[in-house]
Design a protein around this motif. Structure first.
Motif, mmCIF file in Angstrom:
data_model
loop_
_atom_site.group_PDB
_atom_site.id
_atom_site.type_symbol
_atom_site.label_atom_id
_atom_site.label_comp_id
_atom_site.label_asym_id
_atom_site.label_seq_id
_atom_site.Cartn_x
_atom_site.Cartn_y
_atom_site.Cartn_z
ATOM 1 N N VAL A 159 28.953 38.152 42.833
ATOM 2 C CA VAL A 159 29.481 39.389 43.416
ATOM 3 C C VAL A 159 30.824 39.743 42.774
ATOM 4 O O VAL A 159 31.103 40.909 42.477
ATOM 5 C CB VAL A 159 29.625 39.255 44.947
ATOM 6 N N PHE A 160 31.668 38.734 42.563
ATOM 7 C CA PHE A 160 32.943 38.981 41.889
ATOM 8 C C PHE A 160 32.716 39.493 40.466
ATOM 9 O O PHE A 160 33.440 40.364 39.984
ATOM 10 C CB PHE A 160 33.788 37.697 41.853
ATOM 11 N N LEU A 162 30.085 41.193 39.372
ATOM 12 C CA LEU A 162 29.637 42.582 39.464
ATOM 13 C C LEU A 162 30.792 43.519 39.824
ATOM 14 O O LEU A 162 30.804 44.680 39.421
ATOM 15 C CB LEU A 162 28.517 42.703 40.503
ATOM 16 N N ALA A 163 31.742 43.004 40.603
ATOM 17 C CA ALA A 163 32.881 43.831 41.031
ATOM 18 C C ALA A 163 33.928 43.988 39.933
ATOM 19 O O ALA A 163 34.889 44.745 40.100
ATOM 20 C CB ALA A 163 33.515 43.228 42.278
ATOM 21 N N GLY A 164 33.753 43.271 38.825
ATOM 22 C CA GLY A 164 34.735 43.353 37.739
ATOM 23 C C GLY A 164 36.053 42.706 38.101
ATOM 24 O O GLY A 164 37.120 43.254 37.811
ATOM 25 N N ALA A 165 35.972 41.532 38.740
ATOM 26 C CA ALA A 165 37.198 40.857 39.181
ATOM 27 C C ALA A 165 38.093 40.492 38.005
ATOM 28 O O ALA A 165 39.326 40.542 38.107
ATOM 29 C CB ALA A 165 36.836 39.601 39.984
ATOM 30 N N GLY A 166 37.478 40.125 36.881
ATOM 31 C CA GLY A 166 38.286 39.779 35.712
ATOM 32 C C GLY A 166 39.130 40.945 35.229
ATOM 33 O O GLY A 166 40.326 40.796 34.937
ATOM 34 N N ALA A 167 38.511 42.123 35.160
ATOM 35 C CA ALA A 167 39.257 43.313 34.737
ATOM 36 C C ALA A 167 40.364 43.641 35.735
ATOM 37 O O ALA A 167 41.459 44.087 35.347
ATOM 38 C CB ALA A 167 38.303 44.498 34.597
#
Length: 203
Positions: A159-160, A162-167
């Motif tokens: 989920v993280f 898909l949410a683009g947590a890295g960006a």
């Protein structure tokens, strides 16, 4: 086995929610959580609150922090370095709250990140409840307190992703460096020109 005083992680006492304790002052939705959550040793609501209160008490007035009349171009590289060092020391609490504000803005402005955090918290909560009922075993190994966070992170990782947590992390770090770095470089030192006269010589 009960005397592992040197373990990095330890459980909060079961009666920590007593009316005289810290848990008794928490909102109802927090008080309803299990009281034996695994937390890093030395980390508690009291420690976090004391740290927050100290930081809040040491904040410099925001009116002076953003006073445009106090922003000037450094005369030379030596003055620039001196401003950055001294301003970081003077306004460190303000900078910390700016950093926290950027994190909060990033989370609020991204519904997928909110969902990912909810999945992580929910997964950890369920895993912890299961471990209280009986030993939780995964691939033949018992999942202890420190590993519960890791397991919850593994469950919520897709989920993280898909949410683009890295960006989002890179955005927060970049925005923080730009905002804080610009302020520290262009904000005059406390004491005005008298202080900066000491650093007029080129390096």
């Amino acid at each position: 086995m009960d005397s592992k005083a040197g373990d990095l992680f330890s459980a909060e006492p079961a009666d920590a929610a007593g009316s005289g304790g810290v848990m008794g002052n928490l909102p109802p939705w927090l008080s309803a959580l299990p009281h034996r959550l695994w937390l890093p040793k030395g980390l508690s609501a009291t420690v976090a609150k004391e740290w927050f209160d100290r930081r809040r008490a040491s904040i410099r007035p925001w009116a002076g922090f953003v006073d445009h009349r106090k922003f000037t171009k450094p005369r030379n590289f030596g003055e620039l370095c001196q401003r950055v060092v001294r301003n970081f020391d003077t306004y460190n609490s303000n900078y910390i709250f700016i950093f926290l504000g950027l994190i909060l803005y990033c989370i609020i402005s991204s519904p997928m990140l909110l969902i990912a955090l909810a999945v992580f918290v929910g997964a950890f909560y369920i895993i912890h409840l299961k471990s209280l009922e009986s030993k939780l075993v995964v691939f033949g190994k018992e999942v202890t307190g420190p590993h519960q966070l890791s397991l919850a992170g593994a469950v919520s990782f897709p989920v993280f992703w898909l949410a683009g947590a890295g960006a989002a992390v890179f955005w927060v770090l970049g925005a923080t460096m730009f905002v804080i770095g610009s302020h520290a470089a262009f904000r005059e030192l406390e004491g005005g020109s008298e202080m900066e006269e000491l650093f007029m010589e080129p390096v």
